[in-house]
Scaffold this active site. Structure first.
Site, mmCIF file in Angstrom:
data_model
loop_
_atom_site.group_PDB
_atom_site.id
_atom_site.type_symbol
_atom_site.label_atom_id
_atom_site.label_comp_id
_atom_site.label_asym_id
_atom_site.label_seq_id
_atom_site.Cartn_x
_atom_site.Cartn_y
_atom_site.Cartn_z
ATOM 1 N N ASP A 140 14.747 -3.985 -32.958
ATOM 2 C CA ASP A 140 13.909 -5.218 -32.623
ATOM 3 C C ASP A 140 12.482 -4.294 -32.060
ATOM 4 O O ASP A 140 12.703 -3.690 -31.040
ATOM 5 C CB ASP A 140 14.534 -5.983 -31.685
ATOM 6 C CG ASP A 140 13.621 -6.989 -30.952
ATOM 7 O OD1 ASP A 140 12.621 -7.487 -31.747
ATOM 8 O OD2 ASP A 140 13.723 -7.509 -29.899
ATOM 9 N N ASP A 145 24.765 -11.833 -54.373
ATOM 10 C CA ASP A 145 25.684 -12.294 -53.396
ATOM 11 C C ASP A 145 26.498 -13.371 -53.968
ATOM 12 O O ASP A 145 26.137 -14.295 -54.915
ATOM 13 C CB ASP A 145 24.757 -13.230 -52.635
ATOM 14 C CG ASP A 145 25.727 -13.909 -51.091
ATOM 15 O OD1 ASP A 145 26.119 -13.101 -50.375
ATOM 16 O OD2 ASP A 145 25.829 -15.008 -51.138
ATOM 17 N N ASP A 162 18.858 -8.159 -51.362
ATOM 18 C CA ASP A 162 20.128 -9.143 -51.322
ATOM 19 C C ASP A 162 19.563 -10.475 -52.089
ATOM 20 O O ASP A 162 18.828 -11.190 -51.487
ATOM 21 C CB ASP A 162 20.638 -9.352 -50.048
ATOM 22 C CG ASP A 162 21.862 -9.744 -50.132
ATOM 23 O OD1 ASP A 162 22.573 -10.288 -50.929
ATOM 24 O OD2 ASP A 162 22.699 -9.221 -48.993
ATOM 25 N N GLU A 173 28.540 -9.021 -55.928
ATOM 26 C CA GLU A 173 29.407 -9.148 -54.742
ATOM 27 C C GLU A 173 30.431 -10.324 -55.537
ATOM 28 O O GLU A 173 30.147 -11.308 -55.884
ATOM 29 C CB GLU A 173 28.839 -9.777 -53.697
ATOM 30 C CG GLU A 173 29.825 -10.038 -52.200
ATOM 31 C CD GLU A 173 29.771 -10.974 -51.408
ATOM 32 O OE1 GLU A 173 30.074 -11.055 -50.437
ATOM 33 O OE2 GLU A 173 29.140 -12.023 -51.702
ATOM 34 N N ASP A 228 12.058 -10.084 -29.274
ATOM 35 C CA ASP A 228 12.601 -11.397 -29.211
ATOM 36 C C ASP A 228 13.922 -11.403 -29.127
ATOM 37 O O ASP A 228 14.692 -12.411 -29.520
ATOM 38 C CB ASP A 228 11.740 -12.217 -30.312
ATOM 39 C CG ASP A 228 12.189 -11.380 -31.732
ATOM 40 O OD1 ASP A 228 12.554 -10.691 -31.889
ATOM 41 O OD2 ASP A 228 11.724 -12.245 -32.684
ATOM 42 N N HIS A 267 28.316 -6.715 -43.371
ATOM 43 C CA HIS A 267 28.364 -7.558 -42.312
ATOM 44 C C HIS A 267 29.305 -8.713 -42.265
ATOM 45 O O HIS A 267 29.203 -9.633 -41.344
ATOM 46 C CB HIS A 267 26.792 -8.093 -42.666
ATOM 47 C CG HIS A 267 26.959 -8.835 -43.849
ATOM 48 N ND1 HIS A 267 26.836 -8.337 -45.171
ATOM 49 C CD2 HIS A 267 26.607 -10.337 -44.269
ATOM 50 C CE1 HIS A 267 27.050 -9.166 -46.253
ATOM 51 N NE2 HIS A 267 26.773 -10.313 -45.585
ATOM 52 N N ASP A 268 30.323 -8.808 -43.391
ATOM 53 C CA ASP A 268 31.195 -9.945 -43.353
ATOM 54 C C ASP A 268 32.757 -9.535 -42.671
ATOM 55 O O ASP A 268 33.362 -10.322 -42.606
ATOM 56 C CB ASP A 268 31.469 -10.398 -44.517
ATOM 57 C CG ASP A 268 30.234 -11.016 -45.287
ATOM 58 O OD1 ASP A 268 29.472 -11.814 -44.430
ATOM 59 O OD2 ASP A 268 30.097 -11.066 -46.461
ATOM 60 N N ASP A 293 13.777 -6.584 -36.732
ATOM 61 C CA ASP A 293 12.740 -7.147 -37.711
ATOM 62 C C ASP A 293 12.530 -5.920 -38.589
ATOM 63 O O ASP A 293 12.885 -4.790 -38.414
ATOM 64 C CB ASP A 293 11.550 -7.433 -36.714
ATOM 65 C CG ASP A 293 11.328 -6.372 -35.749
ATOM 66 O OD1 ASP A 293 11.264 -5.234 -36.031
ATOM 67 O OD2 ASP A 293 10.909 -6.968 -34.474
HETATM 68 C C1 GLC Z 1 28.547 -13.537 -49.088
HETATM 69 C C2 GLC Z 1 27.813 -12.971 -47.756
HETATM 70 C C3 GLC Z 1 27.941 -13.654 -46.603
HETATM 71 C C4 GLC Z 1 27.667 -15.290 -46.650
HETATM 72 C C5 GLC Z 1 28.156 -15.936 -47.994
HETATM 73 C C6 GLC Z 1 27.644 -16.960 -48.655
HETATM 74 O O1 GLC Z 1 29.804 -13.460 -48.947
HETATM 75 O O2 GLC Z 1 27.997 -11.575 -47.975
HETATM 76 O O3 GLC Z 1 27.437 -13.088 -45.462
HETATM 77 O O4 GLC Z 1 27.918 -15.962 -45.891
HETATM 78 O O5 GLC Z 1 28.050 -14.933 -49.096
HETATM 79 O O6 GLC Z 1 26.190 -16.654 -48.962
#
Ligand code: GLC
Length: 560
Positions: A23, A201, A100, A255, A27, A328-329, A31
């Site tokens: 950051d 995604d 993404d 993905e 905030d 991140h998931d 960023d």
């Molecule tokens: C993918 C992303 C996840 C998101 C989901 C819906 O799995 O990695 O973070 O919540 O799609 O877009």
């Protein structure tokens, strides 16, 4: 390496989750200028490309995975000029940028949805799935991924719209040619700006089964079984890939939840109408229990080996996959598959050794390279993850659980916020992530686990990652070699051979967390060997068979 090999096969990709990275305007939210500030950091680590989680305008119901405008940058993250500086900065350093793309759904604040909602006659209506309200239940029994019906009734028009995720993430109907035209325009627009690739995604969810049939009672905790890999996914992906791959060197990464290795084969391959690679989920499901959404189960190393080996050997040479244990998931791998207390350093290194010595393209998720761990969330108000909050709310509503306290441990093991705590740069306040109030709490281990400390320590996880990245670029066998699993039933050792032309390597990993002994199977012949890398101090003459291994010990040998 060979001239025909596309860059992304030999690359190491680093995922940035911008909200939690760095950051610069205090905030409490990361960023794009914060990412620009760390360009030298990526270079020093040795990665080839960044995958940037969504930075588009978004109401942030799902931290940017709910896009309200594909062509502008989220205010909190900065401006398009900042983004351009990031792209230029990466290119100047010979690194690439992968965006993404969330194309299965849009935010309900996207102008397409706002228009569609205005009236059933809107030309945007068919961009989404609408069904009449016949007075009873939603149009079918589909559940959204985080619980509750996948349909929400729109008061204005008395119709339901479909959302596989949150009700503010409405699914696009790709069978409408106007939708695909719009999507292609968005993709072209970013290609024009000079991006080097897309991570797509949830891309195998884009084609819904004809007639939207009922799922019926099923064991699938995600509810995606019926919806994934629908009848026209292949056709849509071919069109999209052709378009993208007309631009030289641009990579497409799918993905793909709910996908077997056999199904994967139809999406990836050498042709310009196939995805360059995909990110499968099978190994990430290993600790998922049956029934309830959160159910977990004990897993064993032979199962994990079997799953990984199945993909390693099941895909042909030209069918490529991305390799990952973190994103991140997912909870932090060192807490999930390793030991984040006594052997944090060793187990983080052992998992890294696995990541970099399999066939595929390794993905590092921010913080993984310093061995970041799951934090402890003590109260629900410490958790932001919409998936966790939703799932809990539904379970409470349905009387399955009484509240946070009852499932605190489960939530702590599962929540996506485990991966989203701020990146730990230093031992300064808030781990050097922000001088403001961080949007999500900082993991308490930051005084010890941080980039500054790791750089100063030659034996750190960070230096080990650098070494592995280098090693992979020096030995084509790690990228291209065939995979052969050894000792499939051994409960604590993961050992395999990789072979490419005249080069052969042996990888031996202790992943059970206990001292063990490695016996090289007799059929593996060699004249000589060299230890290429190890995560423990070694004696002057390290052996290769009948070797005592310490907990989470990792060794990579070259066999001659
Ligand atoms: C993918 C992303 C996840 C998101 C989901 C819906 O799995 O990695 O973070 O919540 O799609 O877009």
């Amino acid at each position: 390496m060979s001239e025909e090999t596309p860059w992304w096969r030999e690359a190491v990709i680093y995922q940035v989750y911008p909200r939690s990275f760095n950051d610069t305007d205090d905030d409490g939210i990361g960023d794009i200028p914060g990412i620009v500030q760390k360009l030298d950091y990526f270079e020093e680590l040795g990665v080839d490309a960044l995958w940037l989680s969504p930075v588009y305008a978004s109401p942030n119901v799902d931290n940017g995975y709910d896009v309200s405008d594909y062509r502008s940058i989220m205010d909190e993250f900065g401006t398009m000029e900042d983004w351009e500086r990031l792209l230029d900065g990466l290119h100047e350093r010979d690194m690439r940028l992968i965006m993404d793309m969330v194309l299965n759904h849009t935010s309900t604040e996207h102008e397409w949805f706002l228009e569609a909602r205005e009236s059933a006659d809107s030309e945007y209506r068919d961009y989404y799935f609408w069904r009449e309200d016949d007075g009873d239940d939603p149009p079918n029994d589909w559940e959204s991924v985080w619980g509750g019906p996948a349909w929400t009734r729109d008061e204005e028009s008395d119709e339901y719209y479909l959302h596989l995720f949150h009700e503010r993430q409405a699914d696009l109907d790709w069978t409408d040619p106007q939708v695909t035209d719009e999507i292609f325009d968005v993709v072209d627009w970013w290609l024009e700006k000079g991006v080097d690739g897309f991570r797509l995604d949830s891309v195998n969810l884009i084609s819904k089964p004809d007639g939207l049939p009922e799922t019926g009672p099923n064991e699938d905790p995600n509810g995606l079984g019926v919806v994934a890999n629908g009848p026209r996914v292949g056709e849509h992906l071919r069109a999209l890939c052709e378009r993208v791959h007309a631009h030289d060197g641009v990579v497409t990464i799918g993905e793909t939840p709910n996908l077997s290795v056999e199904e994967a084969k139809s999406y990836i391959g050498p042709g310009s109408d196939s995805l360059s690679m995909l990110l499968s989920f099978e190994h990430m499901e290993i600790d998922r229990g049956e029934g309830a959404r959160w159910a977990m189960r004990e897993w064993s190393l032979p199962e994990l080996k079997d799953s990984i080996a199945c993909w390693q050997t099941g895909l042909d040479r030209d069918e490529w996959q991305g390799l990952y244990f973190n994103n991140h998931d997912q909870p932090r791998a060192v807490s999930r598959f390793g030991d984040d207390e006594e052997y944090r350093r060793e187990s983080a290194k052992a998992l890294a050794t696995l990541l970099f010595t399999l066939r595929g393209t390794p993905f590092i998720y921010q913080g993984e390279e310093i061995g970041m761990t799951n934090p402890r969330f003590e109260r629900l108000d410490e958790i932001q993850d919409v998936a966790t909050r939703r799932t809990l709310a539904h379970a409470v509503e349905n009387g399955q659980v009484s509240g946070f306290d009852e499932v605190e441990d489960l939530i702590n093991r599962r929540t996506r916020d485990n991966a989203r705590t701020p990146m730990q740069w230093s031992a300064d306040e808030n781990a050097g992530f922000t001088e403001g109030e961080p949007w999500l709490k900082v993991n308490e281990d930051y005084p010890e686990v941080n980039v500054a400390a790791a750089r100063d320590d030659a034996d750190s996880v960070w230096h080990y990652y650098r070494r592995l990245i280098e090693l992979r670029s020096e030995h084509p066998v790690f990228v291209h070699g065939d995979f052969e699993l050894l000792l499939p039933d051994h409960p604590g050792l993961f050992a395999y051979l990789r072979t490419h032309e005249a080069e052969r390597v042996l990888v031996v990993l202790e992943l059970g967390g206990e001292a063990s002994r490695f016996e090289l199977p007799a059929f593996v012949e060699y004249d000589d060997f060299e230890l290429l890398v190890a995560n423990y101090e070694q004696s002057e003459e390290p052996g290769i068979t009948d070797v005592p291994l310490r907990p989470y010990e990792a060794r990579v040998y070259r066999l001659d």
